[in-house]
Scaffold this active site. Structure first.
Site, short mmCIF file in Angstrom:
data_model
loop_
_atom_site.label_atom_id
_atom_site.label_comp_id
_atom_site.label_asym_id
_atom_site.label_seq_id
_atom_site.Cartn_x
_atom_site.Cartn_y
_atom_site.Cartn_z
N LYS A 151 0.88 -1.18 0.00
CA LYS A 151 0.00 0.00 0.00
C LYS A 151 0.91 1.22 0.00
CE LYS A 151 -4.40 1.17 2.12
NZ LYS A 151 -5.20 1.35 0.90
N1 PXG Z 1 -7.83 -2.65 -2.70
C1 PXG Z 1 -7.21 -1.48 -2.77
C2 PXG Z 1 -6.39 -1.15 -3.96
C3 PXG Z 1 -7.33 -0.56 -1.70
O1 PXG Z 1 -6.71 0.60 -1.74
C4 PXG Z 1 -8.78 -2.14 -0.58
C5 PXG Z 1 -8.60 -3.00 -1.65
C6 PXG Z 1 -9.59 -2.59 0.59
O2 PXG Z 1 -8.73 -2.91 1.68
P1 PXG Z 1 -9.20 -2.73 3.19
O3 PXG Z 1 -8.02 -3.15 3.99
O4 PXG Z 1 -9.54 -1.30 3.36
O5 PXG Z 1 -10.38 -3.60 3.38
C7 PXG Z 1 -8.11 -0.90 -0.59
C8 PXG Z 1 -8.22 0.07 0.55
C9 PXG Z 1 -10.56 5.76 -0.34
C10 PXG Z 1 -9.56 4.80 0.19
O6 PXG Z 1 -10.45 6.94 0.01
C11 PXG Z 1 -9.65 3.46 -0.10
C12 PXG Z 1 -8.71 2.55 0.40
C13 PXG Z 1 -7.72 3.04 1.17
C14 PXG Z 1 -7.63 4.37 1.44
C15 PXG Z 1 -8.55 5.27 0.96
O7 PXG Z 1 -11.42 5.34 -1.11
N2 PXG Z 1 -8.88 1.25 0.08
#
Ligand code: PXG
Length: 285
Positions: A151
């Protein structure tokens, strides 16, 4: 509302929270981040997010200057200091200020930054009636170029896909990997239901190991649902009985149309609604 921002152990009023223009986080996207949620002042799966943050950092050879325990404590403190009950926390670690060249060894002072704020959610209408998404032409990063498991502060791959989605009137977009398999959406993982079985791409499809994804897999298995992490194609999406997305911000959100094709009935399916409810309860218990 002005927030108290944590930078390397000190809280600064938002207007005074500053980092160098020479920070490689800014110059090159050289850094890592996490997005976390708090419910009633308690951070959801804090340890899992912090573990992923340190794994992302390790993957880019970035040493985070504080321990995991100290990071957890600081995140809790940021939530408390800002009076956040139900909110969103952004944790990031940059490579720090260096020279204008790429060399990360010239950066001596990584910046640990924590921002705790309220959260803007998708409109309730989308949870009730489901999202429409498109498949984007932007291929998810090749894992051997920049692993989607990391990330990192370089989110351009996802942002380009998001731009395409937004141009098509969709708030999310489905990304395929370099093999043409279903990977994930720009900020959410994807699940399908087919003949009562819950399907989701495996981590080696080149996706982020979502914390919400993991929680939903656990909840489904507890409920006696068979879960398979298997490679999926766009065909599998089009013929699925149900489709939904998971993410820290979105939680569990139904998808009812992909590329203008209704998924099954074009309404949120029963397993989606059940898991959405189970996740809602888990997060708020
Ligand atoms: N895939 C990607 C590429 C992400 O960035 C997820 C899956 C879901 O992971 P989690 O751990 O959150 O269940 C993410 C995370 C936003 C935002 O503002 C979205 C994410 C992170 C930060 C901000 O939409 N998604």
């Amino acid at each position: 509302m002005s927030r108290q921002i944590y930078i390397n152990g000190t809280f600064f009023p938002q207007a005074e929270a500053k980092i160098s223009v020479f920070d490689h986080g800014l110059l090159y996207g050289d850094g890592v981040f996490e997005g976390l949620r708090s419910y009633h002042g308690k951070v959801f799966r804090l340890e899992a997010h912090v573990r992923r943050l340190y794994e992302s950092a390790l993957a880019i050879c970035l040493e985070i200057p504080i321990s995991r325990e100290a990071m957890c404590q600081a995140i809790n403190e940021a939530v408390k200091k800002n009076g956040i009950s139900d909110g969103y926390i952004r944790a990031l670690v940059t490579r720090g200020a260096g020279s204008l060249g790429l060399d990360p060894n010239r950066c001596s002072n990584p910046q640990v930054i924590l921002i705790a704020d309220t959260i803007s959610l998708y409109p309730q209408e989308l949870y009730d009636n489901g999202l429409e998404i498109i498949t984007t032409s932007i291929t998810r990063n090749h894992p051997s170029a920049l692993s989607p498991r990391i990330k990192s502060l370089n989110y351009l791959n996802n942002i380009l896909a998001k731009i395409e989605g937004l141009k098509a009137g969709c708030v999310e977009a489905l990304m395929l990997n370099h093999k043409g398999e279903v990977a994930e959406c720009t900020g959410d993982n994807i699940f399908l239901v087919r003949d009562g079985v819950l399907l989701t791409p495996p981590l080696d499809a080149g996706i982020l190991a979502g914390v919400t994804r993991e929680a939903v897999i656990e909840l489904a298995r507890e409920a006696g649902i068979t879960v398979q992490e298997i490679s999926l194609t766009k065909h599998d999406v089009y013929v699925a009985d149900e489709c939904f997305l998971t993410g820290t911000a979105a939680e569990v959100i139904p998808v009812v149309k992909v590329d203008d094709r209704p998924i099954s009935t074009g309404k949120p399916g029963p397993m989606t609604l059940d898991l959405k409810k189970r996740f809602h309860l888990l997060a708020r218990e």
